[in-house]
Write a protein that holds these residues in place. Structure first.
Motif, PDB file in Angstrom:
ATOM      1  N   PRO A  97     -15.825 -29.725 -28.669  1.00 44.61           N
ATOM      2  CA  PRO A  97     -15.365 -30.158 -29.990  1.00 44.61           C
ATOM      3  C   PRO A  97     -15.358 -28.990 -30.964  1.00 44.61           C
ATOM      4  O   PRO A  97     -16.292 -28.194 -30.992  1.00 44.61           O
ATOM      5  CB  PRO A  97     -16.410 -31.196 -30.404  1.00 44.61           C
ATOM      6  CG  PRO A  97     -17.638 -30.822 -29.630  1.00 44.61           C
ATOM      7  CD  PRO A  97     -17.185 -30.171 -28.361  1.00 44.61           C
ATOM      8  N   VAL A  98     -14.318 -28.857 -31.717  1.00 43.82           N
ATOM      9  CA  VAL A  98     -14.250 -27.829 -32.750  1.00 43.82           C
ATOM     10  C   VAL A  98     -14.054 -28.538 -34.077  1.00 43.82           C
ATOM     11  O   VAL A  98     -13.208 -29.413 -34.196  1.00 43.82           O
ATOM     12  CB  VAL A  98     -13.091 -26.843 -32.486  1.00 43.82           C
ATOM     13  CG1 VAL A  98     -12.939 -25.890 -33.673  1.00 43.82           C
ATOM     14  CG2 VAL A  98     -13.344 -26.058 -31.215  1.00 43.82           C
ATOM     15  N   VAL A  99     -14.872 -28.183 -35.035  1.00 41.81           N
ATOM     16  CA  VAL A  99     -14.841 -28.908 -36.302  1.00 41.81           C
ATOM     17  C   VAL A  99     -13.607 -28.557 -37.115  1.00 41.81           C
ATOM     18  O   VAL A  99     -12.879 -29.415 -37.585  1.00 41.81           O
ATOM     19  CB  VAL A  99     -16.108 -28.592 -37.128  1.00 41.81           C
ATOM     20  CG1 VAL A  99     -16.185 -29.509 -38.331  1.00 41.81           C
ATOM     21  CG2 VAL A  99     -17.336 -28.739 -36.244  1.00 41.81           C
ATOM     22  N   ASP A 100     -13.346 -27.278 -37.216  1.00 42.35           N
ATOM     23  CA  ASP A 100     -12.295 -26.848 -38.124  1.00 42.35           C
ATOM     24  C   ASP A 100     -10.936 -26.773 -37.424  1.00 42.35           C
ATOM     25  O   ASP A 100     -10.613 -25.801 -36.789  1.00 42.35           O
ATOM     26  CB  ASP A 100     -12.669 -25.473 -38.698  1.00 42.35           C
ATOM     27  CG  ASP A 100     -11.589 -24.953 -39.616  1.00 42.35           C
ATOM     28  OD1 ASP A 100     -11.552 -23.751 -39.844  1.00 42.35           O
ATOM     29  OD2 ASP A 100     -10.773 -25.765 -40.089  1.00 42.35           O
ATOM     30  N   GLU A 101     -10.193 -27.822 -37.549  1.00 45.13           N
ATOM     31  CA  GLU A 101      -8.863 -27.844 -36.931  1.00 45.13           C
ATOM     32  C   GLU A 101      -7.796 -27.875 -38.011  1.00 45.13           C
ATOM     33  O   GLU A 101      -6.663 -28.237 -37.764  1.00 45.13           O
ATOM     34  CB  GLU A 101      -8.721 -29.085 -36.035  1.00 45.13           C
ATOM     35  CG  GLU A 101      -9.459 -28.950 -34.726  1.00 45.13           C
ATOM     36  CD  GLU A 101      -8.892 -27.820 -33.879  1.00 45.13           C
ATOM     37  OE1 GLU A 101      -7.754 -27.947 -33.409  1.00 45.13           O
ATOM     38  OE2 GLU A 101      -9.585 -26.810 -33.697  1.00 45.13           O
ATOM     39  N   GLU A 102      -8.201 -27.481 -39.191  1.00 46.68           N
ATOM     40  CA  GLU A 102      -7.340 -27.689 -40.340  1.00 46.68           C
ATOM     41  C   GLU A 102      -5.964 -27.048 -40.174  1.00 46.68           C
ATOM     42  O   GLU A 102      -4.954 -27.639 -40.510  1.00 46.68           O
ATOM     43  CB  GLU A 102      -8.021 -27.125 -41.578  1.00 46.68           C
ATOM     44  CG  GLU A 102      -7.455 -27.677 -42.859  1.00 46.68           C
ATOM     45  CD  GLU A 102      -7.744 -26.747 -44.022  1.00 46.68           C
ATOM     46  OE1 GLU A 102      -7.091 -26.906 -45.032  1.00 46.68           O
ATOM     47  OE2 GLU A 102      -8.610 -25.857 -43.879  1.00 46.68           O
TER      48      GLU A 102
ATOM     49  N   THR B 189      -9.462 -11.247 -33.534  1.00 46.05           N
ATOM     50  CA  THR B 189     -10.914 -11.263 -33.499  1.00 46.05           C
ATOM     51  C   THR B 189     -11.342 -12.671 -33.141  1.00 46.05           C
ATOM     52  O   THR B 189     -10.985 -13.611 -33.822  1.00 46.05           O
ATOM     53  CB  THR B 189     -11.495 -10.891 -34.882  1.00 46.05           C
ATOM     54  OG1 THR B 189     -10.916  -9.670 -35.303  1.00 46.05           O
ATOM     55  CG2 THR B 189     -12.988 -10.755 -34.797  1.00 46.05           C
ATOM     56  N   GLU B 190     -12.072 -12.775 -32.060  1.00 48.12           N
ATOM     57  CA  GLU B 190     -12.543 -14.094 -31.662  1.00 48.12           C
ATOM     58  C   GLU B 190     -13.952 -13.959 -31.168  1.00 48.12           C
ATOM     59  O   GLU B 190     -14.290 -12.993 -30.488  1.00 48.12           O
ATOM     60  CB  GLU B 190     -11.715 -14.634 -30.490  1.00 48.12           C
ATOM     61  CG  GLU B 190     -10.354 -15.159 -30.840  1.00 48.12           C
ATOM     62  CD  GLU B 190      -9.772 -15.934 -29.661  1.00 48.12           C
ATOM     63  OE1 GLU B 190     -10.219 -17.069 -29.425  1.00 48.12           O
ATOM     64  OE2 GLU B 190      -8.893 -15.399 -28.973  1.00 48.12           O
ATOM     65  N   ALA B 191     -14.736 -14.926 -31.449  1.00 49.38           N
ATOM     66  CA  ALA B 191     -16.080 -14.932 -30.878  1.00 49.38           C
ATOM     67  C   ALA B 191     -16.442 -16.357 -30.520  1.00 49.38           C
ATOM     68  O   ALA B 191     -16.235 -17.277 -31.312  1.00 49.38           O
ATOM     69  CB  ALA B 191     -17.075 -14.358 -31.877  1.00 49.38           C
ATOM     70  N   TRP B 192     -16.937 -16.525 -29.319  1.00 42.12           N
ATOM     71  CA  TRP B 192     -17.291 -17.863 -28.855  1.00 42.12           C
ATOM     72  C   TRP B 192     -18.595 -17.823 -28.098  1.00 42.12           C
ATOM     73  O   TRP B 192     -18.878 -16.872 -27.362  1.00 42.12           O
ATOM     74  CB  TRP B 192     -16.216 -18.391 -27.877  1.00 42.12           C
ATOM     75  CG  TRP B 192     -14.900 -18.698 -28.512  1.00 42.12           C
ATOM     76  CD1 TRP B 192     -13.925 -17.805 -28.829  1.00 42.12           C
ATOM     77  CD2 TRP B 192     -14.403 -19.988 -28.914  1.00 42.12           C
ATOM     78  NE1 TRP B 192     -12.853 -18.456 -29.396  1.00 42.12           N
ATOM     79  CE2 TRP B 192     -13.120 -19.794 -29.458  1.00 42.12           C
ATOM     80  CE3 TRP B 192     -14.929 -21.282 -28.848  1.00 42.12           C
ATOM     81  CZ2 TRP B 192     -12.345 -20.851 -29.938  1.00 42.12           C
ATOM     82  CZ3 TRP B 192     -14.152 -22.323 -29.325  1.00 42.12           C
ATOM     83  CH2 TRP B 192     -12.878 -22.101 -29.877  1.00 42.12           C
ATOM     84  N   ALA B 283     -21.702 -24.593 -27.225  1.00 37.97           N
ATOM     85  CA  ALA B 283     -20.384 -23.962 -27.306  1.00 37.97           C
ATOM     86  C   ALA B 283     -19.770 -24.143 -28.679  1.00 37.97           C
ATOM     87  O   ALA B 283     -19.761 -25.228 -29.243  1.00 37.97           O
ATOM     88  CB  ALA B 283     -19.467 -24.574 -26.251  1.00 37.97           C
ATOM     89  N   ARG B 284     -19.271 -23.029 -29.202  1.00 35.38           N
ATOM     90  CA  ARG B 284     -18.619 -23.091 -30.512  1.00 35.38           C
ATOM     91  C   ARG B 284     -17.947 -21.756 -30.809  1.00 35.38           C
ATOM     92  O   ARG B 284     -18.271 -20.734 -30.193  1.00 35.38           O
ATOM     93  CB  ARG B 284     -19.648 -23.391 -31.610  1.00 35.38           C
ATOM     94  CG  ARG B 284     -20.674 -22.273 -31.785  1.00 35.38           C
ATOM     95  CD  ARG B 284     -21.900 -22.769 -32.531  1.00 35.38           C
ATOM     96  NE  ARG B 284     -22.872 -21.711 -32.740  1.00 35.38           N
ATOM     97  CZ  ARG B 284     -23.754 -21.315 -31.816  1.00 35.38           C
ATOM     98  NH1 ARG B 284     -23.750 -21.849 -30.603  1.00 35.38           N
ATOM     99  NH2 ARG B 284     -24.612 -20.348 -32.091  1.00 35.38           N
TER     100      ARG B 284
END
Ligand SMILES: [Zn+2]
Lengths: 195, 293
Positions: A97-102, B189-192, B283-284
């Motif tokens: 789940p990703v919160v910010d899908e704006e 730029t991505e970080a996970w 995960a985020r």
């Protein structure tokens, strides 16, 4: 002052010279990001990102291309990244789940299917083409913008994207046909025998 | 009739890129083929519609915003010391939540420190080259570098260099850095934080098959039972810029960025991977906080 002189001053940290370089390039860059994203806010963010990256990378800029080509390239990269990132957020979100899908709202595309006229006014066609451009894949849209709006040659586009001129040529052909197909599907062109 | 080929020629004609021979051939075909003639007209319409697409004037905020960022960056350099204070606090928090896990980790509190530099031009980053060759000279040659062999050496060197700053960082046991080609499908730029095979595979999808399997075969469901992967993608205007990932919290990862006095103007994209434990959380996506050095 020439571009080269402005670059040299900006490289030494002169912010006013950089502002002038930006002034000379911002219209072209903004129109690129606007056509690529079809969204004014994103276009503004990406154009700013391109210029800010140019400022940060200026000390490494050796003048093997012109400043305007270089910024154009940075802006192209920023747009492609942005579009991929948007897509990737959707892909990865499938597993978490990703919160910010704006910023993942689908683009607001007016329904053109019922356009009554087969032969459109110039202006109408222009609008339909602009909207159709937004529906193309990023790869197709990119080469068409470079070729048609910015008048770059196959060669120049190839250098920007790291492609052979021949590949650029056929990608542009496919992009035009894809755009035509969209215009047929949206009722702006009559459905032909081969569409 | 093979119209496919003529469609390519129609497009090339709009760009004035036909040879005389092709032009003749195309005209001949258009005389005989209604379908292509119709398409030719439509492509011309599109061509001229695009050609008179009006240019929009950019909003004033564009240039203003950039100049503000440039000024802010100038000011931020002076206050970067204070920001390190914030980092330490965030890392203390992280450790505070999982002190036992960290204590059980075989690497102990060496700190999570990684660097990325140009794999093809090590000499341009003398400090980096020194550090890496001391640990394992072969590392610089491979696109997908395995840091396991040199990890501890490098970690302890880095840690001793900056004991105060990093001693609270989440422990890592290995790391990799990969130089990506410009067109790889990652964001700028991505970080996970990745906590499952599925999440990892989704994130790494843009990699080519060989590189992908090289990374993924090391991390199976068993690894993710307690392990976590931190993946950071950065793109820089120069491959001479080096990075050090110094720590993370719930929403951010801190990346220290070193810009040498001189370097190449090639665009470089890096994928940096660090292993961690539950300390990394679930995960985020993380925002990257830059620490300018
Ligand atoms: Zn035909």
């Amino acid at each position: 002052m020439t571009e080269q002189e402005l670059v040299q001053r900006a490289q030494k940290g002169d912010e006013d010279s950089f502002a002038r370089l930006m002034g000379e390039n911002e219209t072209r860059i903004y129109n690129l990001t606007l056509r690529m994203t079809g969204n004014e806010q994103d276009a503004l963010d990406l154009a700013q990102e391109a210029f800010f990256n140019a400022w940060k990378g200026l000390k490494f800029f050796k003048g093997d291309s012109s400043f305007s080509t270089w910024v154009y390239r940075l802006a192209t990269n920023a747009c492609i990244d942005h579009l991929r990132r948007k897509k990737r957020r959707q892909d990865i979100s499938v597993s978490m789940p990703v919160v910010d899908e704006e910023d993942d709202r689908p683009p607001d595309i007016p329904d053109e299917r019922y356009a009554p006229e087969q032969v459109l006014e110039r202006k109408q066609l222009r609008q339909a083409v602009t909207r159709g451009l937004e529906q193309l894949s990023a790869e197709h849209r990119q080469v068409l913008i470079m070729r048609e709006l910015d008048g770059l040659s196959y060669q120049e586009i190839g250098q920007l994207l790291g492609l052979e001129a021949g590949t650029v040529k056929s990608r542009i052909a496919r992009a035009r046909l894809a755009l035509r197909k969209i215009l047929v599907e949206t009722g702006n062109f009559p459905p032909g025998p081969s569409s | 009739m093979n119209c496919e080929r003529y469609l390519d020629l129609l497009s090339a004609r709009l760009d004035g890129a036909l040879t005389q021979e092709e032009e003749r051939e195309l005209m001949q075909h258009l005389q005989d083929c209604d379908a292509c003639r119709a398409i030719a007209r439509e492509l011309e319409d599109i061509h001229s519609a695009l050609a008179d697409a009006t240019r929009v004037q950019p909003p004033k905020e564009l240039a203003q915003g950039v100049m503000e960022r440039i000024r802010a960056q100038r000011t931020a350099r002076r206050t970067s010391v204070r920001r390190l204070g914030t980092l330490a606090a965030a890392l203390v928090l992280c450790v505070g939540l999982y002190p036992l896990l960290r204590a059980m980790s075989p690497v102990g509190n060496t700190g999570m420190v990684m660097e990325a530099a140009d794999a093809e031009a090590p000499m341009q980053s003398a400090r980096y080259a020194e550090q890496e060759t001391a640990a394992d000279g072969a590392l610089l040659d491979t696109a997908a570098e395995k840091g396991k062999a040199s990890g501890q050496t490098q970690n302890s060197q880095a840690a001793s260099r900056n004991t105060q700053e990093y001693k609270y960082a989440c422990a890592t046991q290995a790391k990799k850095k990969l130089r990506l080609s410009d067109t790889d499908g990652f964001g700028k730029t991505e970080a996970w934080v990745l906590d499952s095979v599925q999440a990892m595979e989704a994130f790494l999808a843009p990699l080519d098959g060989e590189t992908l399997s090289e990374v993924t075969r090391e991390y199976d469901a068993e690894f993710f039972r307690t392990g976590r992967l931190l993946a950071v993608v950065v793109r820089e205007p120069s491959s001479s810029i080096t990075h050090e990932v110094t720590g993370l919290d719930e929403v951010r990862v801190w990346v220290k960025r070193r810009v040498p006095q001189a370097g190449d103007s090639d665009i470089a994209c890096w994928l940096i991977l660090a292993e961690g434990d539950e300390c990394f959380g679930s995960a985020r996506a993380l925002d990257v906080e830059w620490i300018q050095e």
